[in-house]
Design a protein around this motif. Structure first.
Motif, short mmCIF file in Angstrom:
data_model
loop_
_atom_site.label_atom_id
_atom_site.label_comp_id
_atom_site.label_asym_id
_atom_site.label_seq_id
_atom_site.Cartn_x
_atom_site.Cartn_y
_atom_site.Cartn_z
N GLY A 179 0.85 -1.19 0.00
CA GLY A 179 0.00 0.00 0.00
C GLY A 179 0.87 1.23 0.00
N ILE A 180 0.28 2.31 -0.45
CA ILE A 180 1.05 3.56 -0.47
C ILE A 180 1.00 4.16 0.93
CG2 ILE A 180 1.24 5.85 -1.53
CD1 ILE A 180 -0.42 4.62 -3.89
N SER A 181 2.17 4.41 1.49
CA SER A 181 2.17 4.92 2.86
C SER A 181 2.29 6.44 2.92
CB SER A 181 3.31 4.28 3.65
OG SER A 181 4.50 4.33 2.91
N GLU A 182 2.98 7.03 1.95
CA GLU A 182 3.25 8.48 2.01
C GLU A 182 2.13 9.29 1.38
OE1 GLU A 182 6.28 10.51 2.61
OE2 GLU A 182 7.17 8.86 3.75
N GLY A 183 1.70 10.32 2.09
CA GLY A 183 0.79 11.29 1.50
C GLY A 183 -0.64 10.82 1.33
N VAL A 184 -0.98 9.68 1.90
CA VAL A 184 -2.33 9.14 1.76
C VAL A 184 -3.07 9.28 3.08
CG1 VAL A 184 -3.70 7.05 1.30
CG2 VAL A 184 -1.62 7.50 -0.01
N ARG A 185 -4.31 9.73 3.00
CA ARG A 185 -5.09 9.86 4.22
C ARG A 185 -5.68 8.51 4.61
NH1 ARG A 185 -10.53 13.34 5.77
NH2 ARG A 185 -11.12 11.92 7.43
N TYR A 186 -5.27 8.03 5.75
CA TYR A 186 -5.89 6.86 6.34
C TYR A 186 -6.66 7.33 7.57
CZ TYR A 186 -2.75 4.07 3.44
OH TYR A 186 -2.10 3.49 2.37
N SER A 187 -7.33 6.40 8.24
CA SER A 187 -7.94 6.78 9.51
C SER A 187 -7.73 5.68 10.54
CB SER A 187 -9.42 7.11 9.34
OG SER A 187 -10.11 5.97 8.89
N LEU A 188 -7.76 6.12 11.79
CA LEU A 188 -7.58 5.22 12.93
C LEU A 188 -8.89 5.08 13.66
CD1 LEU A 188 -4.51 6.59 14.94
CD2 LEU A 188 -4.61 4.56 13.51
N TYR A 197 -10.04 8.83 13.36
CA TYR A 197 -9.09 9.93 13.38
C TYR A 197 -8.23 9.90 12.11
CZ TYR A 197 -10.27 10.24 18.31
OH TYR A 197 -10.95 10.38 19.50
N PRO A 198 -8.23 10.95 11.32
CA PRO A 198 -7.36 10.96 10.14
C PRO A 198 -5.89 10.83 10.55
CG PRO A 198 -8.94 12.78 10.05
CD PRO A 198 -9.05 12.18 11.41
N ILE A 199 -5.16 10.01 9.81
CA ILE A 199 -3.72 9.84 10.05
C ILE A 199 -3.03 9.88 8.70
CG2 ILE A 199 -4.01 7.32 10.15
CD1 ILE A 199 -1.51 7.20 11.96
N TRP B 196 -2.57 1.62 22.40
CA TRP B 196 -3.81 0.87 22.21
C TRP B 196 -3.82 0.19 20.83
CZ3 TRP B 196 -7.66 5.26 24.01
CH2 TRP B 196 -7.47 5.48 25.38
N LEU B 197 -4.80 -0.67 20.70
CA LEU B 197 -4.98 -1.38 19.43
C LEU B 197 -5.97 -0.59 18.57
CD1 LEU B 197 -4.36 -3.97 17.80
CD2 LEU B 197 -6.34 -5.01 18.91
N TYR B 198 -5.62 -0.41 17.30
CA TYR B 198 -6.47 0.36 16.39
C TYR B 198 -6.77 -0.45 15.14
CZ TYR B 198 -5.24 4.42 19.22
OH TYR B 198 -5.08 5.30 20.26
N SER B 199 -7.85 -0.01 14.50
CA SER B 199 -8.13 -0.47 13.15
C SER B 199 -7.63 0.63 12.21
CB SER B 199 -9.65 -0.65 13.02
OG SER B 199 -10.03 -0.60 11.68
N LEU B 200 -6.86 0.23 11.19
CA LEU B 200 -6.39 1.19 10.19
C LEU B 200 -7.31 1.10 8.99
CD1 LEU B 200 -4.08 3.20 9.41
CD2 LEU B 200 -3.00 1.28 8.24
N ARG B 201 -7.84 2.23 8.56
CA ARG B 201 -8.84 2.23 7.50
C ARG B 201 -8.48 3.21 6.39
NH1 ARG B 201 -14.51 1.29 10.13
NH2 ARG B 201 -13.90 -0.33 11.59
N LYS B 202 -9.05 2.92 5.24
CA LYS B 202 -8.93 3.87 4.13
C LYS B 202 -10.25 3.87 3.39
CE LYS B 202 -6.07 5.24 0.25
NZ LYS B 202 -7.18 5.40 -0.68
N ASP B 203 -10.80 5.07 3.25
CA ASP B 203 -12.10 5.24 2.57
C ASP B 203 -13.15 4.29 3.13
OD1 ASP B 203 -10.81 7.10 0.94
OD2 ASP B 203 -10.20 5.56 -0.49
N GLY B 204 -13.16 4.13 4.43
CA GLY B 204 -14.18 3.31 5.09
C GLY B 204 -13.88 1.83 5.13
N LEU B 205 -12.84 1.39 4.44
CA LEU B 205 -12.52 -0.04 4.41
C LEU B 205 -11.37 -0.34 5.36
CD1 LEU B 205 -12.63 -0.65 0.55
CD2 LEU B 205 -14.38 -1.27 2.24
#
Lengths: 290, 391
Positions: A179-188, A197-199, B196-205
């Protein structure tokens, strides 16, 4: 209060209805995804001058020893552009500007450290403006603002975590994930909580933001006379909606009798995920006896 | 001379730290200090601690390192004067206004810049020296190569973390705890949300439900000789909430290593010291940023580390005539247990416990009760504050 907004593109610069724009430097800023090269900054500053807008450069990264020389070289070049203000997070910046008697152009933004009137006043005595912490209640913000040198984020996702580490790519490598790690919005999402939370990982490290967009609405009339700057943090906003939000705040601030209810309704219609942060609450301190 | 700086959460830990080889300790008072859950010291405790330190040629620093809100200024001047009068050598500060007040009301206190300020370069450090800071605790993100460069361009005393827990963010730049639990890390309430333990998500997935960002603890044994060569003033161990056994073991290991290096100019066997440190706690460690940016090996991904139950007791007294030790139990042990004694002046010495008695010399098979006073014969001399652990 002057209204400032983080700039997302040069193309739509003229559509920003704020009093000024914050331009993220491509090397020394922590603002996500939308940063600008020196030549682009030059063009933006020139355009700001033509349109009587305030130009603020964001150089809020923590600076390592081995970066000092190239960093100061770049600042020398920036000084020639006539930038109005600089947002910084590392005191090497202050030493550079003080040597040139230009410290009045500086806004110190350490995110967490400006939480009292005493500290704000200390930095004011050095000639600095300061970004007031997002962890304060309204009462506390009013008290800090009394120092007379404050900027406050009034809308947007607050940055609540700054790590020098590459947290996304390290995890991908550990887990064998592609997966692309740099510059991509993920969330926690924490396992027992609903908020996301955006990361984002970028060149300066990894950053986490509030799950909601902070929105200062009802308190605007009270604060607009006490703050130097209100900042609309456009991180993770689509530019079209950012422009709408900026216009709404500009309109609300311009009116004599501010219609905050109307502002609230319109902001919610753009995106309902808005929150009040710590305005109504105080953090818990775990004393030994508790 | 390099200073080995150890944490102490209460008076007993302070004494242990000093006796086991710390040149200085840092402690928190009841107010104005991070680590709100540490026991922390009253002013009479601080006075007693300072006196003990000075009797043993050690120094004591007090953390006054919260990021204060308006209400956190009440009583500050009086408190700082109390610290100065109690014999404290210096304070560790994040707030510049706290530092200003300290200079006014308690000018004998040295000012140390907290790592909460994330000081990372010589330009910033020189400015803080100008403000009156004698020492700066460097950001944990500064590596050995950068420290060498910083040293060339500033003469402010540098303090570097060498052991213990690590914030994964720049210290002072993390609000996760506050935003997730309303507990303000910058005022002592850190909930360790980074672990803590987290879920990592992208665009809801969901990409992974095992996402963690927490850092492994720091262990910088192999960096110590270089830090000493570079002229770093103080080597800091983290952990005001750690046990006496942890403090004794960690301080003693670094003390022995520093002394060996000072004596011989080299460290003959790092593995020996690494094994010693492993006896302190069941937590895996890394070298942080000292040798470069940490990769995946610097993170706590799969481990659920817990405290060790190997610490069995601490010596209260030893009767040389009878050869009977009086000890306070800290974890269960019984007759037949093989234990390792160690102390400030006692090399690791193994021994199998034969007879075991309670405080009244009634026979026991197991010392079951927390802090139970027990007695048993040991065929070598022991001293107050020596400890023993399971082998």
């Amino acid at each position: 209060m002057k209204l400032l907004a983080d700039l997302l593109s040069i193309k739509r610069l003229k559509d920003y209805q704020a009093d000024g724009v914050i331009i993220a430097d491509s090397e020394y800023s922590c603002f996500p995804r939308h940063s600008f090269t020196f030549e682009e900054v030059k063009e933006i500053v020139s355009s700001c001058k033509e349109n009587h807008k305030t130009a603020v450069l964001n150089i809020d990264a923590i600076i390592g020893e081995d970066e000092l020389f190239p960093f100061f070289k770049k600042l020398e070049k920036y000084l020639e552009l006539g930038i109005d203000y600089y947002i910084f997070g590392d005191f090497s910046v202050f030493t550079f500007f003080r040597e040139r008697n230009e410290e009045e152009r500086l806004i110190y933004d350490p995110k967490t450290l400006i939480a009292s009137r005493g500290d704000a006043a200390f930095y004011k005595n050095l000639g600095l403006k300061v970004a007031i912490s997002s962890e304060l209640s309204l009462e506390e913000i009013l008290e800090v603002a009394e120092a007379g040198n404050g900027m406050l984020e009034i809308y947007g996702h607050h940055q609540i975590f700054y790590s020098k580490r590459s947290l996304i790519s390290n995890f991908f490598e550990h887990s064998g994930l592609a997966g692309i790690s740099e510059g991509v919005r993920y969330s926690l999402k924490e396992e027992t909580r609903e908020d996301e939370y955006p990361i984002i990982q970028e060149g300066r490290g990894t950053f986490i933001y509030t799950s909601y967009r902070f929105a200062l609405i009802d308190e605007l009339p009270l604060l607009k006379e006490k703050l130097l700057f209100g900042r609309i943090n456009t991180a993770f906003l689509e530019e079209s909606e950012a422009l709408q939000i900026i216009s709404l705040y500009k309109e609300a601030l311009a009116g004599d009798a501010m219609e905050t209810k109307k502002l609230q309704e319109k902001l919610v219609s753009i995106n309902p995920n808005i929150g009040r942060g710590f305005l109504d609450k105080k953090s818990v301190l775990l004393k030994e006896e508790s | 001379m390099i200073e080995l700086l150890a944490p102490a959460g209460n008076l007993e830990k302070l004494k242990i730290a000093v006796l086991y080889g710390a040149d200085a300790v840092y402690i928190g008072g009841k107010k104005f200090s991070l680590r709100a859950r540490a026991s922390n010291f009253t002013i009479p405790d601080i006075r007693a601690g300072a006196a003990f330190c000075h009797e043993h040629a050690a120094k004591v620093y007090v953390t006054v390192n919260i990021v204060p809100h308006g209400e956190d200024f009440a009583g500050l001047s009086e408190y700082l004067r109390d610290l100065e009068n109690a014999g404290v050598d210096g304070i560790i500060v994040t707030s510049m206004d706290y530092a200003r007040v300290a200079k006014e009301v308690a000018p004998k206190l040295e000012l140390h810049l907290s790592t909460q300020f994330s000081a990372s370069n010589s330009a910033a450090l020189n400015f803080f020296k100008e403000l009156g800071f004698q020492r700066a605790v460097l950001a944990r993100e500064v590596g050995l190569r950068e420290i060498a460069e910083i040293r060339k361009h500033t003469d402010i005393d540098l303090e570097v973390f060498i052991h213990g827990g690590m914030c994964v963010a720049y210290s002072g730049r993390c609000m996760l705890s506050n935003h997730m639990t309303d507990r303000d890390a910058n005022r002592g309430g850190c909930a360790h949300s980074c672990r803590w333990l987290y879920s990592l998500r992208k665009d809801g997935l969901e990409i992974s439900d095992r996402f963690r960002i927490g850092s492994k603890d720091l262990e910088a044994l192999r960096a110590v000789p270089e830090l000493m060569r570079l002229g770093v003033k103080a080597l800091k161990i983290e952990g005001r909430m750690k046990s006496v056994h942890y403090i004794a073991t960690v301080v003693r290991a670094y003390r022995m290593l520093i002394d060996e290096y000072l004596r011989t100019g080299r460290v003959s066997d790092f593995a020996f010291y690494e094994e010693e440190l492993l006896k302190a706690e069941n937590r895996s460690a890394c070298t942080g940023f000292l040798f470069g940016s940490p990769g995946p090996e610097g993170h706590l991904y799969d481990e659920s580390a817990g405290p060790s139950n190997d610490f069995l007791g601490i010596v209260l007294d030893y009767d040389e005539k009878t050869g009977i030790v009086t000890a306070e139990q800290r974890n269960n042990f019984g007759t037949g247990a093989e234990v390792e004694f160690f102390g400030p002046k006692l090399a690791n010495t193994r021994f199998r416990i034969g007879e075991l008695y309670d405080g009244n010399m009634e026979p026991l098979d197991v010392a079951r009760h927390p802090r139970q006073v027990v007695k048993f014969p040991v065929p070598f001399k022991l001293n107050r504050y020596d400890m023993f652990r399971r082998v």
